[in-house]
Design a protein around this motif. Structure first.
Motif, PDB file in Angstrom:
ATOM      1  N   HIS A 127      -6.400 -12.584  -3.338  1.00  0.00           N
ATOM      2  CA  HIS A 127      -6.919 -11.380  -2.681  1.00  0.00           C
ATOM      3  C   HIS A 127      -6.225 -11.247  -1.333  1.00  0.00           C
ATOM      4  O   HIS A 127      -6.394 -12.093  -0.461  1.00  0.00           O
ATOM      5  CB  HIS A 127      -8.437 -11.495  -2.497  1.00  0.00           C
ATOM      6  CG  HIS A 127      -9.045 -10.314  -1.787  1.00  0.00           C
ATOM      7  ND1 HIS A 127     -10.406 -10.185  -1.605  1.00  0.00           N
ATOM      8  CD2 HIS A 127      -8.503  -9.224  -1.214  1.00  0.00           C
ATOM      9  CE1 HIS A 127     -10.660  -9.065  -0.948  1.00  0.00           C
ATOM     10  NE2 HIS A 127      -9.512  -8.477  -0.696  1.00  0.00           N
ATOM     11  N   LEU A 129      -5.219  -8.670   2.014  1.00  0.00           N
ATOM     12  CA  LEU A 129      -5.551  -7.477   2.788  1.00  0.00           C
ATOM     13  C   LEU A 129      -4.319  -7.063   3.576  1.00  0.00           C
ATOM     14  O   LEU A 129      -3.875  -7.791   4.465  1.00  0.00           O
ATOM     15  CB  LEU A 129      -6.718  -7.777   3.736  1.00  0.00           C
ATOM     16  CG  LEU A 129      -7.020  -6.745   4.830  1.00  0.00           C
ATOM     17  CD1 LEU A 129      -7.466  -5.424   4.217  1.00  0.00           C
ATOM     18  CD2 LEU A 129      -8.070  -7.283   5.807  1.00  0.00           C
ATOM     19  N   HIS A 157      -6.072  -8.646  -6.397  1.00  0.00           N
ATOM     20  CA  HIS A 157      -6.910  -7.730  -5.603  1.00  0.00           C
ATOM     21  C   HIS A 157      -6.160  -7.386  -4.321  1.00  0.00           C
ATOM     22  O   HIS A 157      -5.860  -8.278  -3.527  1.00  0.00           O
ATOM     23  CB  HIS A 157      -8.233  -8.441  -5.302  1.00  0.00           C
ATOM     24  CG  HIS A 157      -9.231  -7.629  -4.532  1.00  0.00           C
ATOM     25  ND1 HIS A 157     -10.582  -7.752  -4.731  1.00  0.00           N
ATOM     26  CD2 HIS A 157      -9.101  -6.707  -3.546  1.00  0.00           C
ATOM     27  CE1 HIS A 157     -11.229  -6.948  -3.910  1.00  0.00           C
ATOM     28  NE2 HIS A 157     -10.341  -6.304  -3.185  1.00  0.00           N
ATOM     29  N   SER A 159      -6.260  -5.067  -0.882  1.00  0.00           N
ATOM     30  CA  SER A 159      -6.996  -4.212   0.042  1.00  0.00           C
ATOM     31  C   SER A 159      -6.045  -3.724   1.127  1.00  0.00           C
ATOM     32  O   SER A 159      -4.983  -4.309   1.337  1.00  0.00           O
ATOM     33  CB  SER A 159      -8.151  -4.983   0.690  1.00  0.00           C
ATOM     34  OG  SER A 159      -8.998  -5.565  -0.267  1.00  0.00           O
ATOM     35  N   THR A 180      -9.203  -1.679  -2.546  1.00  0.00           N
ATOM     36  CA  THR A 180     -10.203  -1.566  -1.483  1.00  0.00           C
ATOM     37  C   THR A 180      -9.551  -1.043  -0.213  1.00  0.00           C
ATOM     38  O   THR A 180      -8.404  -1.385   0.083  1.00  0.00           O
ATOM     39  CB  THR A 180     -10.832  -2.953  -1.185  1.00  0.00           C
ATOM     40  OG1 THR A 180     -11.472  -3.435  -2.363  1.00  0.00           O
ATOM     41  CG2 THR A 180     -11.830  -2.888  -0.039  1.00  0.00           C
TER      42      THR A 180
END
Length: 375
Positions: A127, A129, A157, A159, A180
């Motif tokens: 994940h 970001l 994932h 973001s 996200t």
């Protein structure tokens, strides 16, 4: 966007000073009533975050822990930021990337993005970001699309925390694998917002506050909200965040939501917090959020000290970062470039995972896969 079709129409019905007075007038009886209810209102949230609520920290913590385990189990999602650029067109009083901060700017190339991704993958992360300053001439939608294309096969994932965009732009990025978007209002105090954002597109309060509406209409999987704690009264700002979340959950009910708790941290040229929030107050706020809303994800970054982070893992937090670098290229390309803010917890991802396991929780590296959402 018509303001009648956005959160702004609700926001405009409230007066900051009146809301603040209501929060500070809450009594112990109000707190006790909020704690025993099965379903809590915004008025209950006011009581839980009020000065009166501070006397109930222990029962709040116990209830928050119970509700969190009931909904999320004993799991903590791990994520890490990847800073792609420190270029920025805005002047923001609290940020190391501010246009008036005379530092060397850089934006990662495609090759450098892959270098950073390789280093992050080696840490175990699934994940990531993506973070940039707000510089529309260099870090724009085509740049973001290219970054997503480069990274979507490497991470489960993805973001983003970048400048607010138009609805059509978000639709393009979602199609490229964006999962996200985090968009912090910084503060809901309109006059102080202008004071802290005197120049650049970010100075447009209305465009920023309507960003989650554009994201909801675009169909993003998850939206992250929050304020920068320290710019204004944290209790009043938190109420407006809760008001915003409640509106979004009712309007874009298919979207998931998260709340973050960034406290103002030192940076090059630093800004002193207008309102200091002590650790007990942040614990109170985290527990109040969980008691108010059992579905929302609660996230904590490396802005906080190790001892504090280890403590609140049990109380309501569901996702946490570790081994973070807040500068572009910080993991492999250029470790010594300018940081956006100072990190307080410098432990590695592996160390953090061990801490989580040692207290009886499960560190989760991957809880969702974008490939599963494809037809």
């Amino acid at each position: 966007m018509n303001t009648m079709d956005s959160f702004l129409s609700i926001f405009n019905q409230y007066n900051w000073n009146e809301v603040k007075e209501r929060i500070y007038s809450k009594t112990k009886a109000d707190v006790e009533a909020a704690l025993v209810r099965q379903s809590r209102t915004l008025d209950d949230f006011m009581a839980l975050i009020s000065p009166a609520g501070a006397a109930y920290l222990e029962p709040m913590a116990q209830l928050s822990q119970h509700l969190t385990q009931q909904r999320f189990g004993k799991t903590i999602q791990l994520y890490v930021p990847m800073y792609l650029s420190n270029e920025c067109n805005n002047i923001c009083t609290y940020c190391g990337f501010s246009l008036d901060n005379k530092v060397r700017r850089r934006t990662l190339s495609a090759t450098e993005i892959i270098q950073e991704a390789t280093a992050i993958k080696a840490m175990g992360y699934e994940h990531v970001l993506l973070v940039t300053g707000e510089a529309n001439h260099t870090v724009h939608v085509p740049y973001f699309k290219n970054a997503l294309t480069l990274l979507r096969d490497h991470f489960a994932h993805i973001s983003m925390e970048v400048q607010p965009l138009d609805e059509a732009d978000y639709r393009e990025l979602i199609a490229e694998g964006l999962h996200t978007v985090l968009v912090y209002q910084e503060t809901y105090h309109r006059e102080d917002y202008k004071k802290h954002h005197p120049k650049g597109k970010k100075s447009n309060f209305q465009y920023r506050i309507e960003t989650p509406d554009r994201l909801g209409r675009a169909g993003v999987h998850k939206i992250g909200l929050g304020v920068l704690i320290g710019l204004e009264d944290w209790r009043t700002d938190s109420f407006f965040t809760a008001l915003h979340l409640q509106y979004l959950e009712r309007t874009y009910w298919q979207t998931k939501y998260s709340i973050s708790f960034p406290r103002l941290r030192p940076f090059s040229g630093g800004l002193e917090p207008k309102v200091e929030m002590v650790d007990r107050e942040l614990v109170q706020l985290i527990c109040a959020w969980r008691i108010f809303n059992q579905e929302v994800e609660l996230s904590l970054s490396t802005r906080e000290l190790p001892r504090f982070r280890d403590h609140v893992i049990r109380l309501g937090i569901t996702s946490i970062s570790a081994g973070s670098k807040t500068n572009p290229g910080g993991y492999a390309v250029e470790p010594e470039s300018l940081e956006q803010f100072e990190i307080a917890d410098e432990r590695s991802a592996a160390e953090m995972a061990r801490v989580i396991a040692d207290i009886g929780y499960e560190p989760v590296w991957k809880d969702w896969d974008m490939n599963l959402s494809k037809p």
